[in-house]
Design a protein around this motif. Structure first.
Motif, PDB file in Angstrom:
ATOM      1  N   TYR A  52       0.873  -1.185   0.087  1.00 27.38           N
ATOM      2  CA  TYR A  52      -0.026   0.081   0.019  1.00 27.38           C
ATOM      3  C   TYR A  52       0.857   1.063   0.100  1.00 27.38           C
ATOM      4  O   TYR A  52       1.886   1.199   0.519  1.00 27.38           O
ATOM      5  N   ARG A  56       6.292   1.590   4.971  1.00 25.61           N
ATOM      6  CA  ARG A  56       7.780   1.602   5.056  1.00 25.61           C
ATOM      7  C   ARG A  56       7.860   1.177   6.738  1.00 25.61           C
ATOM      8  O   ARG A  56       6.996   1.028   7.399  1.00 25.61           O
ATOM      9  N   PHE A  57       9.185   1.107   6.826  1.00 29.05           N
ATOM     10  CA  PHE A  57       9.571   0.727   8.198  1.00 29.05           C
ATOM     11  C   PHE A  57       9.383   2.065   9.122  1.00 29.05           C
ATOM     12  O   PHE A  57       9.245   2.935   8.764  1.00 29.05           O
ATOM     13  N   ASP A  58       8.980   1.530  10.271  1.00 22.50           N
ATOM     14  CA  ASP A  58       9.371   2.602  11.555  1.00 22.50           C
ATOM     15  C   ASP A  58      10.423   2.410  12.402  1.00 22.50           C
ATOM     16  O   ASP A  58      10.424   2.943  13.513  1.00 22.50           O
ATOM     17  N   PRO A 151     -13.591  -6.530   8.057  1.00 25.64           N
ATOM     18  CA  PRO A 151     -14.998  -6.576   8.869  1.00 25.64           C
ATOM     19  C   PRO A 151     -15.886  -7.410   8.376  1.00 25.64           C
ATOM     20  O   PRO A 151     -15.720  -7.956   7.334  1.00 25.64           O
ATOM     21  N   GLY A 185     -10.368   2.338   9.321  1.00 27.15           N
ATOM     22  CA  GLY A 185      -9.655   1.999  10.353  1.00 27.15           C
ATOM     23  C   GLY A 185      -8.744   3.143  10.376  1.00 27.15           C
ATOM     24  O   GLY A 185      -8.297   3.968   9.270  1.00 27.15           O
ATOM     25  N   THR A 189      -1.421   1.138   9.812  1.00 25.03           N
ATOM     26  CA  THR A 189      -1.302   0.923   8.244  1.00 25.03           C
ATOM     27  C   THR A 189      -2.108   2.370   7.562  1.00 25.03           C
ATOM     28  O   THR A 189      -1.725   2.792   6.878  1.00 25.03           O
ATOM     29  N   ALA A 190      -3.472   2.375   8.562  1.00 20.32           N
ATOM     30  CA  ALA A 190      -4.140   3.255   7.822  1.00 20.32           C
ATOM     31  C   ALA A 190      -3.447   4.812   8.143  1.00 20.32           C
ATOM     32  O   ALA A 190      -3.569   5.642   6.976  1.00 20.32           O
ATOM     33  N   ARG A 209     -13.161   4.173  13.806  1.00 19.34           N
ATOM     34  CA  ARG A 209     -14.037   3.648  15.209  1.00 19.34           C
ATOM     35  C   ARG A 209     -13.562   4.277  16.575  1.00 19.34           C
ATOM     36  O   ARG A 209     -14.071   4.664  17.254  1.00 19.34           O
ATOM     37  N   THR A 380      -7.947  -2.987   8.155  1.00 15.35           N
ATOM     38  CA  THR A 380      -8.512  -3.351   9.247  1.00 15.35           C
ATOM     39  C   THR A 380      -7.732  -4.318   9.835  1.00 15.35           C
ATOM     40  O   THR A 380      -8.387  -4.867  10.940  1.00 15.35           O
ATOM     41  N   PHE A 382      -5.220  -7.262  11.636  1.00 19.85           N
ATOM     42  CA  PHE A 382      -4.674  -8.747  11.471  1.00 19.85           C
ATOM     43  C   PHE A 382      -5.374  -9.758  12.594  1.00 19.85           C
ATOM     44  O   PHE A 382      -5.492  -9.057  13.499  1.00 19.85           O
ATOM     45  N   TRP A 494      -4.469  -5.483  19.107  1.00 24.98           N
ATOM     46  CA  TRP A 494      -3.791  -6.762  18.932  1.00 24.98           C
ATOM     47  C   TRP A 494      -2.761  -7.304  20.049  1.00 24.98           C
ATOM     48  O   TRP A 494      -2.684  -8.592  19.934  1.00 24.98           O
ATOM     49  N   SER A 500     -12.097  -7.300  16.600  1.00 24.03           N
ATOM     50  CA  SER A 500     -13.587  -7.468  16.336  1.00 24.03           C
ATOM     51  C   SER A 500     -14.320  -8.349  15.044  1.00 24.03           C
ATOM     52  O   SER A 500     -15.337  -8.488  14.938  1.00 24.03           O
ATOM     53  N   ASN A 501     -13.300  -8.602  14.220  1.00 23.40           N
ATOM     54  CA  ASN A 501     -13.434  -9.360  13.036  1.00 23.40           C
ATOM     55  C   ASN A 501     -13.447 -10.715  13.171  1.00 23.40           C
ATOM     56  O   ASN A 501     -13.723 -11.616  12.204  1.00 23.40           O
TER      57      ASN A 501
HETATM   58  P1  NAP Z   1      -4.425  -2.311  13.544  1.00 28.26           P
HETATM   59  O1  NAP Z   1      -3.689  -1.506  14.323  1.00 28.26           O
HETATM   60  O2  NAP Z   1      -5.108  -3.515  14.197  1.00 28.26           O
HETATM   61  O3  NAP Z   1      -5.669  -1.468  13.164  1.00 28.26           O
HETATM   62  C1  NAP Z   1      -6.879  -1.703  12.547  1.00 28.26           C
HETATM   63  C2  NAP Z   1      -7.870  -0.539  12.558  1.00 28.26           C
HETATM   64  O4  NAP Z   1      -8.914  -0.973  11.741  1.00 28.26           O
HETATM   65  C3  NAP Z   1      -8.337   0.028  13.713  1.00 28.26           C
HETATM   66  O5  NAP Z   1      -8.330   1.322  13.744  1.00 28.26           O
HETATM   67  C4  NAP Z   1      -9.429  -0.678  13.988  1.00 28.26           C
HETATM   68  O6  NAP Z   1     -10.426   0.106  14.935  1.00 28.26           O
HETATM   69  C5  NAP Z   1     -10.038  -0.407  12.587  1.00 28.26           C
HETATM   70  N1  NAP Z   1     -11.112  -1.612  12.356  1.00 28.26           N
HETATM   71  C6  NAP Z   1     -11.083  -3.083  12.473  1.00 28.26           C
HETATM   72  N2  NAP Z   1     -11.888  -3.748  12.050  1.00 28.26           N
HETATM   73  C7  NAP Z   1     -12.878  -2.645  11.801  1.00 28.26           C
HETATM   74  C8  NAP Z   1     -14.277  -2.810  11.773  1.00 28.26           C
HETATM   75  N3  NAP Z   1     -14.897  -4.090  11.504  1.00 28.26           N
HETATM   76  N4  NAP Z   1     -15.084  -1.519  11.547  1.00 28.26           N
HETATM   77  C9  NAP Z   1     -14.288  -0.431  11.661  1.00 28.26           C
HETATM   78  N5  NAP Z   1     -13.197  -0.353  11.695  1.00 28.26           N
HETATM   79  C10 NAP Z   1     -12.345  -1.542  11.931  1.00 28.26           C
HETATM   80  O7  NAP Z   1      -3.966  -2.894  12.096  1.00 28.26           O
HETATM   81  P2  NAP Z   1      -2.832  -2.415  11.150  1.00 28.26           P
HETATM   82  O8  NAP Z   1      -3.156  -0.808  11.142  1.00 28.26           O
HETATM   83  O9  NAP Z   1      -2.690  -2.819  10.116  1.00 28.26           O
HETATM   84  O10 NAP Z   1      -1.320  -2.413  12.290  1.00 28.26           O
HETATM   85  C11 NAP Z   1      -1.152  -3.599  12.923  1.00 28.26           C
HETATM   86  C12 NAP Z   1       0.274  -3.836  13.166  1.00 28.26           C
HETATM   87  O11 NAP Z   1       1.131  -3.750  12.006  1.00 28.26           O
HETATM   88  C13 NAP Z   1       0.705  -2.496  13.860  1.00 28.26           C
HETATM   89  O12 NAP Z   1       0.613  -2.194  15.236  1.00 28.26           O
HETATM   90  C14 NAP Z   1       2.454  -2.551  13.365  1.00 28.26           C
HETATM   91  O13 NAP Z   1       2.756  -3.263  14.430  1.00 28.26           O
HETATM   92  C15 NAP Z   1       2.275  -3.244  12.301  1.00 28.26           C
HETATM   93  N6  NAP Z   1       2.507  -2.364  11.149  1.00 28.26           N
HETATM   94  C16 NAP Z   1       3.871  -1.734  11.197  1.00 28.26           C
HETATM   95  C17 NAP Z   1       4.224  -0.808  10.303  1.00 28.26           C
HETATM   96  C18 NAP Z   1       5.563  -0.636  10.027  1.00 28.26           C
HETATM   97  O14 NAP Z   1       6.618  -1.140  10.654  1.00 28.26           O
HETATM   98  N7  NAP Z   1       5.979   0.713   9.680  1.00 28.26           N
HETATM   99  C19 NAP Z   1       3.152  -0.387   9.389  1.00 28.26           C
HETATM  100  C20 NAP Z   1       1.983  -0.733   9.473  1.00 28.26           C
HETATM  101  C21 NAP Z   1       1.486  -1.711  10.394  1.00 28.26           C
HETATM  102  P3  NAP Z   1     -10.457  -0.421  16.469  1.00 28.26           P
HETATM  103  O15 NAP Z   1      -9.192   0.112  17.116  1.00 28.26           O
HETATM  104  O16 NAP Z   1     -11.579   0.263  16.875  1.00 28.26           O
HETATM  105  O17 NAP Z   1     -10.337  -1.883  16.660  1.00 28.26           O
END
Ligand code: NAP
Length: 558
Positions: A52, A56-58, A151, A185, A189-190, A209, A380, A382, A494, A500-501
């Motif tokens: 997407y 990128r890394f953080d 979702p 979301g 990622t978002a 949300r 959304t 994992f 997580w 929630s999914n």
């Molecule tokens: P996430 O942190 O779990 O975020 C998912 C988002 O989707 C949350 O805002 C969640 O809302 C929303 N959501 C999920 N199901 C939904 C639904 N049915 N209806 C409405 N909203 C919904 O997932 P992610 O953003 O993919 O990140 C996961 C992890 O991946 C990160 O914490 C990180 O460790 C890793 N990551 C790393 C990097 C990087 O290194 N640069 C970048 C991206 C991700 P709620 O909070 O209300 O559940």
């Protein structure tokens, strides 16, 4: 069923991401008959899939890369402090090519079943292409965030525009200009994708949300001179990563939060806010993670930063989390995320007030009205940590199902082994040190430990290893105890198994997914187990001799 003349491989590694690549490197050096099975068409894991915009890394790039080869470190030039997905994938391919690892990998091979055969003392793997492969040891490098979830909304398949989960962002360019785009979301990622596409789309609507606390990434290019300086410092960099809890260069401020005058605390935060990376989280006072009052004061500081950056006060307030403090969930790092909401073409829909009801042929229906879209992006998240394991029917002694054993949360020994599942290793499994630290640092630790353990077994003629029930109980109790000190145990994220999914994961039943004791403590624990002759693991020669008399002498195949 296959004949009993011996397994096809001494070791099968599942997953060709950062973990699988390093694991096969170690096994290939030892001359072990081993192969990697990967469900994707190519290697890279996370960095193969997540394409997407803005991915990128953080972690600082030079703390994320492998540390195992001086030659590799001296050759690779990271172009940015926080490198983007295309470069990260190029890097992993470079590593695989440099060490000639690709020949040990089989792609488009999804493992559907892994069953331990007690009689033979080996694992039988059922592959999506219809084959059955057998091995003495199975090493799962499945990834902790590799099982994306959508979702559960009515009408999702009826949408006539394009829609995808960020993990499956198309490989070919997606035309965004002039398009009406929805992002569902506001996780890490978002936050990356929204900031990146806000000025490239026609209209962007963000469905939030729960807001997340985020802070600036402060990315920059790495010049030749800077890269030379980083190369000269690599030994120090990795030594620092090894002694910090998070496996980063960032070291916590060890002064007591309440012993430092308020003005000094704020001065530190002002400085950290402008610095690159996770400093704002990990160079902060340690009480941020454990003391509600300290955390609340710091959270208010960040809330004010958001208020300064977002022009519309109503939107600013909506972007400030109320149900958790800063840093008790994984902190997303951002590049002009908050400024995206100052644009005329971007708006925020608070679906905690007006929930999504259904997906229609033309867009999204909330309780307040209908929104038309050309593209819906599901950011959304994992089915974290155990999701990828649950997708494989893993059965151990007596046909016990791992999915069933872990249905209320994982229990492991060191995050690397499971009682009842002999000869199954997870270098970066649930409850290991990897999940809560800079991943590759934890992965290298885990792969090195697992490889040394296998060598120990091979040297002594052992063919069967199983964590004892007591050792697993002790480790899991230790993991649980580490959570008890952390505010994060209260967060719906997580890290604690909330999603929630995923049926059964909706209501925040805390799952003890990660090891929160920090990298140094984790390493000292696992090294101690090794030093005591792998105490807690019952070793035997099993029912059959090793595959060949000297498994290390076998040529590699696959
Ligand atoms: P996430 O942190 O779990 O975020 C998912 C988002 O989707 C949350 O805002 C969640 O809302 C929303 N959501 C999920 N199901 C939904 C639904 N049915 N209806 C409405 N909203 C919904 O997932 P992610 O953003 O993919 O990140 C996961 C992890 O991946 C990160 O914490 C990180 O460790 C890793 N990551 C790393 C990097 C990087 O290194 N640069 C970048 C991206 C991700 P709620 O909070 O209300 O559940």
């Amino acid at each position: 069923m296959k004949s009993t003349s011996g397994p096809d491989y001494e070791v099968i590694v599942i997953g060709a991401g950062v973990g699988g690549i390093y694991q096969i490197k170690r096994l290939s050096e030892l001359g072990v008959r081993a192969t990697v099975l990967e469900s994707a068409p190519d290697l890279g894991g996370t960095w193969y899939w997540n394409r997407y915009p803005g991915a990128r890394f953080d972690s600082e790039s030079y703390t994320y890369g492998y540390s195992f080869s001086k030659e590799l470190l001296s050759e690779w030039h990271w172009k940015e402090r926080f490198s983007g997905q295309p470069e990260n994938l190029r890097y992993l391919n470079y590593v695989a090519d440099k060490f000639d690892l690709r020949k040990h990998m089989q792609f488009n091979c999804r493992v559907d079943e892994a069953h331990y055969d007690e009689l033979e003392n080996f694992w039988r793997l059922r592959i999506s292409d219809g084959r059955e492969l057998t091995c003495r040891f199975v090493i799962m490098t499945l990834g902790l965030l590799s099982s994306p979830t959508l979702p559960r909304l009515e009408g999702m398949s009826s949408f006539r525009g394009r829609s995808f989960h960020t993990y499956y962002w198309p490989h070919e360019p997606v035309e965004l200009a002039g398009k009406k785009v929805a992002v569902i979301g506001t996780g890490a990622t978002a936050i990356q994708v929204i900031a990146e596409i806000a000025d490239k789309v026609g209209e962007l609507t963000v469905f939030q949300r729960r807001p997340n606390w985020a802070a600036p990434l402060n990315n920059s290019a790495i010049s030749d001179a800077e890269m030379a300086e980083i190369r000269a410092r690599y030994d120090d960099i990795f030594a620092t990563c090894a002694r910090t809890p998070g496996g980063f260069e960032h070291e916590p401020d060890r002064r007591g939060f309440w012993e430092v005058p308020r003005e000094e605390r704020v001065a530190l935060w002002d400085k950290l806010y402008d610095e690159p990376g996770f400093g704002i989280w990990l160079r902060n006072f340690r009480e941020i993670f454990t003391d509600e009052k300290a955390n609340a004061e710091f959270s208010e500081y960040i809330a004010n930063r958001i208020r300064q950056r977002v022009k519309d006060p109503v939107t600013a307030e909506k972007l400030i989390p109320r149900d958790h403090g800063f840093g008790v969930q994984r902190v997303p790092l951002e590049t002009r995320y908050y400024e995206a909401f100052n644009r005329d073409n971007v708006r925020l829909v608070d679906i905690s007030e007006t929930p999504l009801v259904r997906v229609t042929e033309t867009g999204l229906q909330t309780t307040a009205g209908h929104h038309e879209f050309d593209i819906i992006v599901y950011a959304t998240g994992f089915d974290a940590i155990t999701g990828a394991f649950d997708h494989i029917d893993i059965r151990g002694v007596g046909g016990e199902s791992l999915r069933e054993k872990w249905k209320d949360g994982p229990s492991t020994f060191l995050g690397m082994m499971v009682h009842g599942f002999p000869n199954l290793l997870m270098p970066a499994g649930p409850q290991s040190g990897s999940a809560s630290t800079n991943y590759p640092r934890g992965i290298e630790t885990g792969v090195n430990w697992c490889t040394a353990f296998l060598e120990y077994m091979w040297d002594r003629g052992f063919t069967r290893a199983e964590a004892t029930a007591e050792a697993e109980e002790r480790w899991t109790a230790h993991v649980v105890q580490m959570y008890s000190m952390m505010l994060m145990r209260k967060a719906k994220s997580w890290f604690t198994g909330y999603n929630s999914n995923v049926p059964g994961h909706e209501h925040g039943r805390v799952r003890y997914f990660v090891y929160n004791g920090g990298a140094p403590k984790y390493v000292s624990r696992i090294n101690d187990v090794a030093a005591k002759g792998y105490e807690g693991i019952s070793l035997s020669t099993g029912q059959t001799p090793p595959v060949g008399s000297a498994p290390r002498m076998h040529s590699l195949a696959g």
